[in-house]
Design a protein around this motif. Structure first.
Motif, PDB file in Angstrom:
ATOM      1  N   GLU A  71      27.599 -29.817  46.705  1.00 38.51           N
ATOM      2  CA  GLU A  71      28.833 -28.584  46.189  1.00 38.51           C
ATOM      3  C   GLU A  71      27.465 -27.934  44.926  1.00 38.51           C
ATOM      4  OE1 GLU A  71      31.958 -28.130  42.392  1.00 38.51           O
ATOM      5  OE2 GLU A  71      32.009 -29.657  43.893  1.00 38.51           O
ATOM      6  N   PHE A  72      27.090 -29.353  44.273  1.00 36.54           N
ATOM      7  CA  PHE A  72      25.306 -28.374  43.086  1.00 36.54           C
ATOM      8  C   PHE A  72      24.651 -27.533  44.577  1.00 36.54           C
ATOM      9  CE2 PHE A  72      21.798 -29.495  43.397  1.00 36.54           C
ATOM     10  CZ  PHE A  72      20.792 -28.704  41.963  1.00 36.54           C
ATOM     11  N   ALA A  73      24.523 -28.424  45.675  1.00 33.82           N
ATOM     12  CA  ALA A  73      22.715 -27.404  46.848  1.00 33.82           C
ATOM     13  C   ALA A  73      24.068 -26.309  46.644  1.00 33.82           C
ATOM     14  CB  ALA A  73      23.239 -27.516  47.505  1.00 33.82           C
ATOM     15  N   GLY A  74      25.336 -26.109  47.066  1.00 28.76           N
ATOM     16  CA  GLY A  74      25.591 -24.856  47.405  1.00 28.76           C
ATOM     17  C   GLY A  74      25.685 -24.005  46.089  1.00 28.76           C
ATOM     18  N   ILE A  75      26.259 -24.226  44.826  1.00 30.17           N
ATOM     19  CA  ILE A  75      26.138 -23.079  43.725  1.00 30.17           C
ATOM     20  C   ILE A  75      24.836 -22.475  43.497  1.00 30.17           C
ATOM     21  CG2 ILE A  75      26.546 -23.254  41.362  1.00 30.17           C
ATOM     22  CD1 ILE A  75      29.087 -24.934  41.341  1.00 30.17           C
ATOM     23  N   LEU A  76      23.906 -23.314  43.737  1.00 28.82           N
ATOM     24  CA  LEU A  76      22.161 -22.789  43.249  1.00 28.82           C
ATOM     25  C   LEU A  76      21.566 -22.177  44.040  1.00 28.82           C
ATOM     26  CD1 LEU A  76      20.283 -23.598  41.468  1.00 28.82           C
ATOM     27  CD2 LEU A  76      19.397 -25.353  43.048  1.00 28.82           C
ATOM     28  N   GLN A  77      22.065 -22.159  45.519  1.00 28.03           N
ATOM     29  CA  GLN A  77      22.300 -21.564  46.721  1.00 28.03           C
ATOM     30  C   GLN A  77      22.746 -19.941  46.222  1.00 28.03           C
ATOM     31  OE1 GLN A  77      23.475 -23.575  50.060  1.00 28.03           O
ATOM     32  NE2 GLN A  77      21.116 -22.982  51.001  1.00 28.03           N
ATOM     33  N   GLN A  78      23.246 -20.232  45.851  1.00 26.51           N
ATOM     34  CA  GLN A  78      24.405 -18.463  45.131  1.00 26.51           C
ATOM     35  C   GLN A  78      23.525 -17.379  43.908  1.00 26.51           C
ATOM     36  OE1 GLN A  78      28.647 -18.981  45.085  1.00 26.51           O
ATOM     37  NE2 GLN A  78      28.604 -20.325  47.081  1.00 26.51           N
ATOM     38  N   ALA A  94      25.900 -24.712  37.993  1.00 26.92           N
ATOM     39  CA  ALA A  94      25.080 -25.464  38.681  1.00 26.92           C
ATOM     40  C   ALA A  94      25.025 -26.679  38.085  1.00 26.92           C
ATOM     41  CB  ALA A  94      24.014 -24.964  39.096  1.00 26.92           C
ATOM     42  N   SER A  95      24.676 -27.353  36.794  1.00 25.99           N
ATOM     43  CA  SER A  95      23.788 -27.578  35.702  1.00 25.99           C
ATOM     44  C   SER A  95      25.790 -28.561  35.807  1.00 25.99           C
ATOM     45  CB  SER A  95      23.874 -27.644  34.052  1.00 25.99           C
ATOM     46  OG  SER A  95      23.179 -28.421  34.251  1.00 25.99           O
ATOM     47  N   ALA A  96      26.421 -28.384  35.629  1.00 30.66           N
ATOM     48  CA  ALA A  96      27.923 -28.742  35.000  1.00 30.66           C
ATOM     49  C   ALA A  96      28.323 -30.156  37.179  1.00 30.66           C
ATOM     50  CB  ALA A  96      28.863 -28.074  35.027  1.00 30.66           C
ATOM     51  N   ALA A  97      27.909 -28.636  37.973  1.00 30.50           N
ATOM     52  CA  ALA A  97      28.440 -29.405  39.349  1.00 30.50           C
ATOM     53  C   ALA A  97      27.381 -30.699  39.292  1.00 30.50           C
ATOM     54  CB  ALA A  97      28.306 -28.439  39.776  1.00 30.50           C
ATOM     55  N   PHE A  98      26.206 -30.434  39.171  1.00 29.42           N
ATOM     56  CA  PHE A  98      25.200 -31.853  39.367  1.00 29.42           C
ATOM     57  C   PHE A  98      25.826 -33.233  38.236  1.00 29.42           C
ATOM     58  CE2 PHE A  98      21.333 -33.988  38.202  1.00 29.42           C
ATOM     59  CZ  PHE A  98      20.678 -34.239  39.719  1.00 29.42           C
ATOM     60  N   ASP A  99      25.802 -32.624  36.902  1.00 27.78           N
ATOM     61  CA  ASP A  99      26.196 -33.498  36.468  1.00 27.78           C
ATOM     62  C   ASP A  99      27.840 -34.654  36.154  1.00 27.78           C
ATOM     63  OD1 ASP A  99      23.940 -33.046  34.763  1.00 27.78           O
ATOM     64  OD2 ASP A  99      24.997 -31.979  33.078  1.00 27.78           O
ATOM     65  N   ALA A 100      28.554 -33.683  37.145  1.00 24.11           N
ATOM     66  CA  ALA A 100      29.690 -34.117  37.806  1.00 24.11           C
ATOM     67  C   ALA A 100      29.440 -35.262  39.179  1.00 24.11           C
ATOM     68  CB  ALA A 100      30.649 -32.748  38.227  1.00 24.11           C
ATOM     69  N   ALA A 101      28.125 -34.959  39.469  1.00 26.13           N
ATOM     70  CA  ALA A 101      27.786 -36.036  40.683  1.00 26.13           C
ATOM     71  C   ALA A 101      27.574 -37.963  40.170  1.00 26.13           C
ATOM     72  CB  ALA A 101      26.883 -35.002  41.709  1.00 26.13           C
TER      73      ALA A 101
END
Length: 167
Positions: A71-78, A94-101
């Motif tokens: 999910e993080f990578a997908g957001i960063l790709q966008q 992207a940072s929020a998704a990364f921190d959720a992992a």
């Protein structure tokens, strides 16, 4: 295949290139070339040193981590470098998704290193006016710092772990 770095690398490289060109005017070509060469130096993923799902707390935790990392990578790709006004929001997302992992123990330190670099990049994007040459230069420098961490030892360790354990 997981390959976190390979999934997100195009967005990071494109963002860096556009910001360097915007911030440096005609001189940006040389900086862009060095940025591209550092981003294109990819290492092939290796599974020899990665841990197993049992070491990371079981299949459910590993699957959740893999999904969150994707999910993080997908957001960063966008991240759209052609629309600079969207970059701060995209990096914050992207940072929020990364921190959720929740990373497995085997890569927790490396994940934290990547997270620190990503948060710094997102904070810079939110604190400068990237539509000005000075702001674009500041964000470009922060992008290069993130890129260096992302393609360095911590990024390699996370990428190798993901390639070996996330399908």
């Amino acid at each position: 295949m997981f390959a976190l770095r390979r999934l997100a690398r195009p967005a990071v490289a494109a963002t860096a290139a556009v910001l360097l060109l915007a911030g440096c005017g005609d001189d940006g070509g040389d900086d862009n070339a060095s940025s591209s060469s550092s981003s294109s130096s990819s290492s092939s993923s290796s599974s020899s040193s990665a841990g197993t799902s049992e070491e990371s707390g079981g299949d459910a935790e590993l699957a959740a981590f893999c999904d969150q990392a994707q999910e993080f990578a997908g957001i960063l790709q966008q991240v759209d470098p052609s629309a600079p006004e969207t970059i701060p929001t995209a990096l914050a997302d992207a940072s929020a998704a990364f921190d959720a992992a929740e990373p497995p123990q085997e890569i927790a330190d490396d994940w934290a290193t990547l997270g620190d670099a990503l948060r710094s990049w997102a904070e810079t994007a939110n604190s400068v006016d990237i539509t000005t040459p000075d702001g674009a230069q500041q964000l470009a420098a922060s992008t290069q710092e993130f890129q260096a961490v992302f393609t360095g030892p911590a990024g390699t360790a996370v990428d190798e772990y993901g390639s070996a354990n996330c399908t």
